[in-house]
Write a protein that holds these residues in place. Sequence first.
Motif, PDB file in Angstrom:
ATOM      1  N   GLY A 207       0.812  -1.205   0.000  1.00 39.73           N
ATOM      2  CA  GLY A 207       0.000   0.000   0.000  1.00 39.73           C
ATOM      3  C   GLY A 207       0.844   1.253   0.000  1.00 39.73           C
ATOM      4  O   GLY A 207       2.024   1.227  -0.383  1.00 39.73           O
ATOM      5  N   ARG A 208       0.260   2.324   0.470  1.00 37.96           N
ATOM      6  CA  ARG A 208       0.966   3.602   0.495  1.00 37.96           C
ATOM      7  C   ARG A 208       2.255   3.504   1.317  1.00 37.96           C
ATOM      8  O   ARG A 208       3.227   4.203   1.047  1.00 37.96           O
ATOM      9  CB  ARG A 208       0.067   4.699   1.072  1.00 37.96           C
ATOM     10  CG  ARG A 208       0.673   6.076   0.929  1.00 37.96           C
ATOM     11  CD  ARG A 208      -0.180   7.161   1.545  1.00 37.96           C
ATOM     12  NE  ARG A 208      -1.473   7.316   0.916  1.00 37.96           N
ATOM     13  CZ  ARG A 208      -1.670   7.890  -0.265  1.00 37.96           C
ATOM     14  NH1 ARG A 208      -0.658   8.386  -0.936  1.00 37.96           N
ATOM     15  NH2 ARG A 208      -2.875   7.985  -0.765  1.00 37.96           N
ATOM     16  N   ARG A 233      -5.504   0.776  -3.377  1.00 40.87           N
ATOM     17  CA  ARG A 233      -5.825   1.819  -4.342  1.00 40.87           C
ATOM     18  C   ARG A 233      -4.838   2.977  -4.256  1.00 40.87           C
ATOM     19  O   ARG A 233      -4.489   3.576  -5.274  1.00 40.87           O
ATOM     20  CB  ARG A 233      -7.245   2.328  -4.094  1.00 40.87           C
ATOM     21  CG  ARG A 233      -7.568   3.523  -4.947  1.00 40.87           C
ATOM     22  CD  ARG A 233      -9.039   3.715  -5.069  1.00 40.87           C
ATOM     23  NE  ARG A 233      -9.338   5.021  -5.598  1.00 40.87           N
ATOM     24  CZ  ARG A 233     -10.567   5.443  -5.818  1.00 40.87           C
ATOM     25  NH1 ARG A 233     -11.588   4.656  -5.536  1.00 40.87           N
ATOM     26  NH2 ARG A 233     -10.784   6.629  -6.306  1.00 40.87           N
ATOM     27  N   SER A 234      -4.371   3.269  -3.044  1.00 38.54           N
ATOM     28  CA  SER A 234      -3.415   4.366  -2.912  1.00 38.54           C
ATOM     29  C   SER A 234      -2.174   4.107  -3.750  1.00 38.54           C
ATOM     30  O   SER A 234      -1.675   5.002  -4.426  1.00 38.54           O
ATOM     31  CB  SER A 234      -3.002   4.547  -1.455  1.00 38.54           C
ATOM     32  OG  SER A 234      -4.115   4.902  -0.694  1.00 38.54           O
ATOM     33  N   VAL A 247      -6.571  -4.405  -5.353  1.00 35.35           N
ATOM     34  CA  VAL A 247      -7.476  -5.276  -4.616  1.00 35.35           C
ATOM     35  C   VAL A 247      -8.451  -4.390  -3.862  1.00 35.35           C
ATOM     36  O   VAL A 247      -8.043  -3.406  -3.240  1.00 35.35           O
ATOM     37  CB  VAL A 247      -6.684  -6.148  -3.615  1.00 35.35           C
ATOM     38  CG1 VAL A 247      -7.616  -6.909  -2.690  1.00 35.35           C
ATOM     39  CG2 VAL A 247      -5.774  -7.112  -4.370  1.00 35.35           C
ATOM     40  N   GLN A 249     -12.777  -2.854  -3.309  1.00 37.21           N
ATOM     41  CA  GLN A 249     -14.116  -2.645  -3.841  1.00 37.21           C
ATOM     42  C   GLN A 249     -14.085  -2.246  -5.309  1.00 37.21           C
ATOM     43  O   GLN A 249     -14.901  -2.701  -6.092  1.00 37.21           O
ATOM     44  CB  GLN A 249     -14.799  -1.549  -3.035  1.00 37.21           C
ATOM     45  CG  GLN A 249     -16.212  -1.345  -3.457  1.00 37.21           C
ATOM     46  CD  GLN A 249     -16.802  -0.131  -2.787  1.00 37.21           C
ATOM     47  OE1 GLN A 249     -16.282   0.970  -2.838  1.00 37.21           O
ATOM     48  NE2 GLN A 249     -17.892  -0.359  -2.122  1.00 37.21           N
ATOM     49  N   ILE A 264      -0.489  -1.331   4.416  1.00 39.44           N
ATOM     50  CA  ILE A 264      -1.877  -1.068   4.018  1.00 39.44           C
ATOM     51  C   ILE A 264      -2.674  -0.842   5.303  1.00 39.44           C
ATOM     52  O   ILE A 264      -2.607  -1.664   6.221  1.00 39.44           O
ATOM     53  CB  ILE A 264      -2.459  -2.254   3.224  1.00 39.44           C
ATOM     54  CG1 ILE A 264      -1.711  -2.386   1.889  1.00 39.44           C
ATOM     55  CG2 ILE A 264      -3.965  -2.095   3.008  1.00 39.44           C
ATOM     56  CD1 ILE A 264      -2.173  -3.540   1.027  1.00 39.44           C
ATOM     57  N   SER A 265      -3.420   0.252   5.368  1.00 42.59           N
ATOM     58  CA  SER A 265      -4.068   0.600   6.633  1.00 42.59           C
ATOM     59  C   SER A 265      -5.294  -0.257   6.928  1.00 42.59           C
ATOM     60  O   SER A 265      -5.654  -0.451   8.075  1.00 42.59           O
ATOM     61  CB  SER A 265      -4.463   2.079   6.630  1.00 42.59           C
ATOM     62  OG  SER A 265      -5.369   2.336   5.573  1.00 42.59           O
ATOM     63  N   ALA A 267      -8.487   0.118   5.018  1.00 41.18           N
ATOM     64  CA  ALA A 267      -9.730   0.851   4.768  1.00 41.18           C
ATOM     65  C   ALA A 267     -10.804  -0.141   4.331  1.00 41.18           C
ATOM     66  O   ALA A 267     -10.503  -1.169   3.727  1.00 41.18           O
ATOM     67  CB  ALA A 267      -9.509   1.892   3.665  1.00 41.18           C
ATOM     68  N   GLN A 269     -12.822  -0.156   1.991  1.00 37.21           N
ATOM     69  CA  GLN A 269     -12.872  -0.480   0.557  1.00 37.21           C
ATOM     70  C   GLN A 269     -11.786  -1.485   0.187  1.00 37.21           C
ATOM     71  O   GLN A 269     -11.921  -2.222  -0.776  1.00 37.21           O
ATOM     72  CB  GLN A 269     -12.702   0.777  -0.312  1.00 37.21           C
ATOM     73  CG  GLN A 269     -13.829   1.761  -0.212  1.00 37.21           C
ATOM     74  CD  GLN A 269     -13.616   2.789   0.889  1.00 37.21           C
ATOM     75  OE1 GLN A 269     -12.713   2.661   1.710  1.00 37.21           O
ATOM     76  NE2 GLN A 269     -14.453   3.807   0.910  1.00 37.21           N
ATOM     77  N   HIS A 270     -10.699  -1.483   0.935  1.00 36.77           N
ATOM     78  CA  HIS A 270      -9.674  -2.497   0.674  1.00 36.77           C
ATOM     79  C   HIS A 270     -10.128  -3.845   1.243  1.00 36.77           C
ATOM     80  O   HIS A 270     -10.019  -4.871   0.570  1.00 36.77           O
ATOM     81  CB  HIS A 270      -8.325  -2.081   1.263  1.00 36.77           C
ATOM     82  CG  HIS A 270      -7.214  -2.993   0.826  1.00 36.77           C
ATOM     83  ND1 HIS A 270      -6.630  -2.907  -0.413  1.00 36.77           N
ATOM     84  CD2 HIS A 270      -6.635  -4.051   1.442  1.00 36.77           C
ATOM     85  CE1 HIS A 270      -5.721  -3.875  -0.540  1.00 36.77           C
ATOM     86  NE2 HIS A 270      -5.696  -4.580   0.574  1.00 36.77           N
ATOM     87  N   LYS A 285       3.496  -0.385  10.511  1.00 35.74           N
ATOM     88  CA  LYS A 285       4.237   0.203  11.637  1.00 35.74           C
ATOM     89  C   LYS A 285       3.316   0.879  12.653  1.00 35.74           C
ATOM     90  O   LYS A 285       3.734   1.191  13.758  1.00 35.74           O
ATOM     91  CB  LYS A 285       5.308   1.171  11.130  1.00 35.74           C
ATOM     92  CG  LYS A 285       4.792   2.416  10.460  1.00 35.74           C
ATOM     93  CD  LYS A 285       5.973   3.288  10.015  1.00 35.74           C
ATOM     94  CE  LYS A 285       5.460   4.569   9.390  1.00 35.74           C
ATOM     95  NZ  LYS A 285       6.529   5.336   8.734  1.00 35.74           N
ATOM     96  N   LEU A 303       8.013  -2.080   7.483  1.00 33.89           N
ATOM     97  CA  LEU A 303       7.967  -3.129   6.469  1.00 33.89           C
ATOM     98  C   LEU A 303       9.297  -3.310   5.758  1.00 33.89           C
ATOM     99  O   LEU A 303       9.609  -4.389   5.271  1.00 33.89           O
ATOM    100  CB  LEU A 303       6.821  -2.873   5.475  1.00 33.89           C
ATOM    101  CG  LEU A 303       6.938  -1.773   4.433  1.00 33.89           C
ATOM    102  CD1 LEU A 303       7.570  -2.274   3.146  1.00 33.89           C
ATOM    103  CD2 LEU A 303       5.555  -1.244   4.113  1.00 33.89           C
TER     104      LEU A 303
ATOM    105  N   PRO B  37     -20.526   3.582  -7.131  1.00 33.86           N
ATOM    106  CA  PRO B  37     -19.283   4.142  -7.670  1.00 33.86           C
ATOM    107  C   PRO B  37     -19.028   3.788  -9.137  1.00 33.86           C
ATOM    108  O   PRO B  37     -18.557   4.628  -9.909  1.00 33.86           O
ATOM    109  CB  PRO B  37     -18.183   3.566  -6.783  1.00 33.86           C
ATOM    110  CG  PRO B  37     -18.856   2.916  -5.625  1.00 33.86           C
ATOM    111  CD  PRO B  37     -20.336   2.904  -5.843  1.00 33.86           C
TER     112      PRO B  37
END
Lengths: 319, 259
Positions: A207-208, A233-234, A247, A249, A264-265, A267, A269-270, A285, A303, B37
Amino acid sequence: MSVLVITEQRDGAFRKVSYEALSEGKRVADALGVSLTAVVLGDGVEGIAAEAGKYGAEKILVADAPELREYTVDACTNVLAAIIEKEGPAAIIMGASVQGKELAARLAARLNAGLAMDCIDLRVDGGDLIATRPIYGGKVLAEVALSGAPQIAAIRPNAMTVTETAAAGVIETADVAVGETRIRFIEKTVDTGKADLTEADVIVSGGRGMGGEDFSALEEMAGLLDGAVGASRSAVDEGWRPHADQVGQTGKVVSPSLYIACGISGAIQHLAGMSSSRVIVAVNKDADAPIFAKADYGVVGDLFELVPAITEEVRKIKG
Amino acid sequence: MDILVLLKQVPATESLITIADDGKRVNTDNAKWVINPYDEFAVEEALQIKKAHGGTVTVISVGNDKTVEALRTGLAMGADRAVLINDPATADCDGLGIARILAAAIRDMSCDVIIAGQRAVDDDNYLVGAAVAEFLNIPHISMVVKEEITDGTIRCHQSIDGGTSLLEAPLPVLFTTQRGLNEPRYASLPGIMKAKKKPIDTRTLADIGLDAGEIAPRARIIEMKLPPERTGGRIIEGDSAQAKAAALVRALREEAKVI
Ligand SMILES: Cc1cc2nc3c(=O)[nH]c(=O)nc-3n(C[C@H](O)[C@H](O)[C@H](O)COP(=O)(O)OP(=O)(O)OC[C@H]3O[C@@H](n4cnc5c(N)ncnc54)[C@H](O)[C@@H]3O)c2cc1C
């Protein structure tokens, strides 16, 4: 009466979901006390047809024609609708791959058949199929009862077990009625070098927190585990990874045995795309990241230190 | 070019979903409602096709009084008109029933291109677009990430497992959207003001020549449940990255048996 399984092959090889559909088809056929018929569509596919027998198909119908070399939804719908009309199956089971989904939808409309899409479980109740399917991005599981005949269940890739049997099916040639088609296939680009996310048994996603486009540490871990690399998505929005790797929604819905989320946090949608993974590992972290609440195993830390260390440990057991 | 967009109003993904007492529906009383969406991509693409080729954009939905909000948002983005099929008899429809209704409503309308989301993120059915095309007997191309229309023909890049394919079909056509197609615009303030004056053509099933029997569901939800809570949530402890890595890999191998 029979259960009919529509297999999917690409360039002369069955896709993994076809083995899952055949195995599940066999279980459903046994529960209904009927036989299992498989359909194999394509051009020059007689060679692979026999393989369907290994998963319980007593009859294997081969629809072979040059017009079926490349999949198009209208040609396949026409051919299959004619076969289904002739065979009169009680239930139809197929893979909910990208192509399987549009084909299932079009067939359901043509045959006026009840359809359960993207099923993760099937059972039989008094002659009718009962399917379990995730809705609201996996936040809810719905049990759907199908009625009438035929009933169509499209199964989510990686969600059902593959079971081999000792039987061998009888191969028959099916009539191919391609009929009127309006969609013309021009070309396709498929990266054959890597496993598709929806088929992969192990996915290592970034992720981000990856901080840039260098995903080589994840590629290395995925490579050792015969897995594929995914992304949030980020990471895609940053341009670090292609859309096809996303990966969630608005990305792919995946169900691997093992999903390792790095940076990856978590969210919602993830989560919608990966919460049906069997085992989830989170590397992050931030000890308060929401992903930890959904992960079976959480590792708190950087990571960039953890991923190489995990890869090293995997190498030890694989080596 | 007459462009239709199939639009559904859905609870926003962040909404807390609880299951109603009858176990067959979700409570949506506290939900925030948005345009699906994937349908936002559809509205955006319709507006871009209109810009390139001229014509009109119509957003069309099967819904209830509340759905007007989503249609107004579509109008505020720039759609020219909206059609709502609002009839209590549609409440228990399955995806095929909804597709039948949309197809019946569209049958008398002039249309060259129909755009739909690849799926609605509430029932995740992946069904309505393809079924509408089937009922209208027109070609459909799903999961489109890029399209181009020339001389009555559309060329679409479709995302497939592990890659993309390029397909061509004559108009009229229906295609469904995939992320990557475009970045949907926001409704501007002038757009919102203008949208208030644009017409919403509301119809019942009888108006479009359907009776409830024709949309009887063949797929019925008999029970909804929440997925099993993930109980694990075990944090792997260790003094160093190496120690944590070793403990994790041991757990994955010995407990979870996934590697
Ligand atoms: C309509 C809609 C659809 C969406 N669809 C999707 C979708 O399909 N898929 C999707 O993923 N998202 C989707 N999103 C976006 C989603 O809401 C989140 O914004 C996104 O998932 C966040 O991505 P991320 O976890 O990579 O980034 P962030 O939320 O920024 O999280 C980064 C994480 O990395 C951690 N981190 C940073 N550095 C390190 C390090 N060195 N070591 C370890 N950890 C580190 C941080 O602690 C943080 O938890 C959608 C949003 C909307 C509104």
